[in-house]
Design a protein around this motif. Structure first.
Motif, short mmCIF file in Angstrom:
data_model
loop_
_atom_site.label_atom_id
_atom_site.label_comp_id
_atom_site.label_asym_id
_atom_site.label_seq_id
_atom_site.Cartn_x
_atom_site.Cartn_y
_atom_site.Cartn_z
N MET A 177 44.37 55.72 -89.74
CA MET A 177 43.00 55.91 -89.26
C MET A 177 42.72 54.95 -88.11
O MET A 177 43.06 53.77 -88.19
CB MET A 177 42.00 55.68 -90.39
N ARG A 178 42.12 55.47 -87.07
CA ARG A 178 41.69 54.64 -85.94
C ARG A 178 40.27 55.04 -85.56
O ARG A 178 39.99 56.23 -85.34
CB ARG A 178 42.61 54.82 -84.73
N ASN A 179 39.38 54.05 -85.50
CA ASN A 179 38.01 54.26 -85.04
C ASN A 179 37.76 53.41 -83.80
O ASN A 179 38.03 52.20 -83.82
CB ASN A 179 36.99 53.88 -86.12
N VAL A 180 37.25 54.03 -82.75
CA VAL A 180 36.93 53.33 -81.51
C VAL A 180 35.42 53.43 -81.29
O VAL A 180 34.84 54.54 -81.39
CB VAL A 180 37.69 53.93 -80.32
N TYR A 181 34.79 52.28 -80.99
CA TYR A 181 33.33 52.22 -80.91
C TYR A 181 32.89 51.88 -79.48
O TYR A 181 33.49 51.03 -78.82
CB TYR A 181 32.78 51.15 -81.86
N ALA A 182 31.83 52.56 -79.03
CA ALA A 182 31.24 52.27 -77.72
C ALA A 182 29.72 52.22 -77.90
O ALA A 182 29.13 53.11 -78.53
CB ALA A 182 31.62 53.33 -76.70
N MET A 183 29.10 51.18 -77.35
CA MET A 183 27.66 50.94 -77.54
C MET A 183 26.89 51.03 -76.22
O MET A 183 27.33 50.46 -75.21
CB MET A 183 27.43 49.57 -78.17
N THR A 184 25.78 51.72 -76.24
CA THR A 184 24.87 51.77 -75.09
C THR A 184 23.43 51.84 -75.61
O THR A 184 23.18 52.24 -76.75
CB THR A 184 25.14 53.01 -74.22
N VAL A 185 22.50 51.41 -74.79
CA VAL A 185 21.07 51.53 -75.10
C VAL A 185 20.54 52.79 -74.43
O VAL A 185 20.76 53.00 -73.22
CB VAL A 185 20.31 50.28 -74.61
N VAL A 186 19.87 53.64 -75.21
CA VAL A 186 19.34 54.91 -74.69
C VAL A 186 17.84 54.99 -75.00
O VAL A 186 17.33 54.27 -75.85
CB VAL A 186 20.09 56.11 -75.29
N ASN A 187 17.18 55.88 -74.30
CA ASN A 187 15.71 55.97 -74.41
C ASN A 187 15.24 56.97 -75.46
O ASN A 187 14.04 57.14 -75.65
CB ASN A 187 15.11 56.33 -73.06
N GLY A 188 16.15 57.64 -76.13
CA GLY A 188 15.75 58.62 -77.13
C GLY A 188 16.92 58.98 -78.02
O GLY A 188 18.07 58.59 -77.77
N ALA A 189 16.66 59.72 -79.09
CA ALA A 189 17.68 60.15 -80.03
C ALA A 189 17.46 61.62 -80.35
O ALA A 189 16.32 62.12 -80.34
CB ALA A 189 17.63 59.33 -81.30
N PRO A 190 18.53 62.37 -80.63
CA PRO A 190 18.37 63.79 -80.96
C PRO A 190 17.71 63.99 -82.32
O PRO A 190 17.75 63.13 -83.18
CB PRO A 190 19.82 64.30 -80.97
#
Length: 376
Positions: A363-376
């Protein structure tokens, strides 16, 4: 009458003139050679023919009546200045040279401590009211298969699989500024990646049919889902982060008590639970700092890679494969110690399979983080 003849007439009689003439001849010969010789080795020089008038001039110079101004006009070629060579100071053999400073290799405890210090102050992903921290996770997992029991993590692994394939998936988690608010989750259909074994293709297609979801609509959970156990504040992840002790030694004891962890399993069960919680990249700054401080107190982790501020640590745990053979479960975490953010985790059990390379994790999990102005 030239100047040399005038010098001959006007010179006084000096005792030992013949000896002086001989000495002057040799001296002048040496100076002329030094002045007019071409730039080549001594062995290649041609002899010079000294005229009688120059010998006379040498005698006059010896007698001390040499007219410097007039003589200078008769000798062609300027005299170049010879640079002064300043010898370098000799080294003192009794003084030992200053040794170069020794750079100690980074340890896992040092990496966790650095990540904790950064996590306590990192403000690069500050979320304002109405915004979300978007954590995008890319997942690659192996599915093993054997003819009798089919596929499944509790019936087949590297040791007894006859075929295998990788499954590619992705998801996004949206963390609100107030982590007791609604966390939003979005999943996506999985795809088949690499195939291992002759019958992997048809088995992988059958797997897709069995795991396919009818809907991937976004979902929500107040305070976040996935707390390891309920706390006094509830069963949300935000309540769990708040309830955990912020003293690292007390945090380890708290996890031991609630997981009923045997003492010999602290590194695996406590350590990896903390890594998984940190990988969600949630929690307050003091909670994340406390988790890293607790990790720095656990043995068993080792640094396997350092690229700038990005450090990969590994934890090896003895276990058994499904065929009953001794095996090692290796878990790794890749952390940016300048921010305290987890970038990747892997897990691999067993090695030496003729079917799947050891370099391919279960198992491999890769994470990327960003700040956004809304969510679905």
């Amino acid at each position: 009458m030239n100047v040399l003849e005038k010098v001959q007439e006007t010179r006084p009689v000096v005792e030992g003139a013949e000896e002086n003439i001989s000495a002057a001849r040799l001296r002048l010969l040496s100076e002329i050679r030094a002045e007019q010789r071409p730039a080549r080795s001594r062995a290649a020089r041609r002899p010079w023919i000294i005229t009688a008038s120059l010998v006379g001039a040498a005698a006059a110079a010896t007698a001390g009546v040499l007219v410097v101004g007039n003589l200078a006009t008769q000798i062609t070629g300027g005299v170049e200045a010879i640079p002064t060579v300043v010898p370098e100071p000799a080294s003192d053999p009794t003084v030992e040279p200053t040794p170069e400073p020794t750079v100690e290799p980074l340890t896992a405890a040092g990496a966790f401590s650095a990540a904790g210090a950064s996590a306590s102050t990192f403000a690069g992903l500050t979320v304002a009211p109405g915004q979300y921290l978007r954590v995008a996770t890319t997942m690659t997992g192996l599915v093993f298969h054997e003819p009798v029991n089919g596929w499944g993590g509790y019936s087949v692994d590297r040791s007894n699989a006859t075929s295998a394939w990788s499954v590619l998936g992705s998801s996004e988690t949206y963390l609100p500024a107030d982590q007791y608010g609604e966390w939003r989750y979005v999943g996506h259909p999985v795809q088949i990646g690499e195939l291992f074994g002759a019958d992997a293709g048809p088995n992988a297609q059958q797997y897709l049919q069995e795991v396919a979801h009818s809907s991937y609509d976004p979902t929500g959970e107040i305070g976040g889902a996935g707390a390891p156990w309920p706390t006094a504040g509830g069963s949300s992840l935000a309540a769990f982060y708040d309830a955990m002790p912020k003293d690292p030694a007390q945090l380890i004891a708290w996890i031991d008590e609630n997981q009923q962890t045997p003492p010999e399993s602290d590194n695996a069960k406590v350590g990896w639970l903390l890594i998984e919680l940190l990988a969600r990249n949630g929690g307050t700054a003091d909670a994340r700092a406390a988790m890293y401080a607790a990790l720095s107190m656990l043995d068993g982790f080792a640094v396997t890679s350092t690229v700038g501020n990005v450090v990969t640590v590994a934890l090896d745990t003895p276990t058994q494969d499904l065929s009953g053979n001794p095996a090692i479960q290796r878990r790794t975490a890749t952390i940016d110690i300048s921010t305290g953010l987890v970038q990747e985790t892997t897990s691999t059990t067993g090695s030496g399979s003729a079917l799947v390379p050891d370099s391919t994790p279960d198992m491999r999990n890769v994470y990327a983080m960003t700040v956004v102005n809304g969510a679905p």
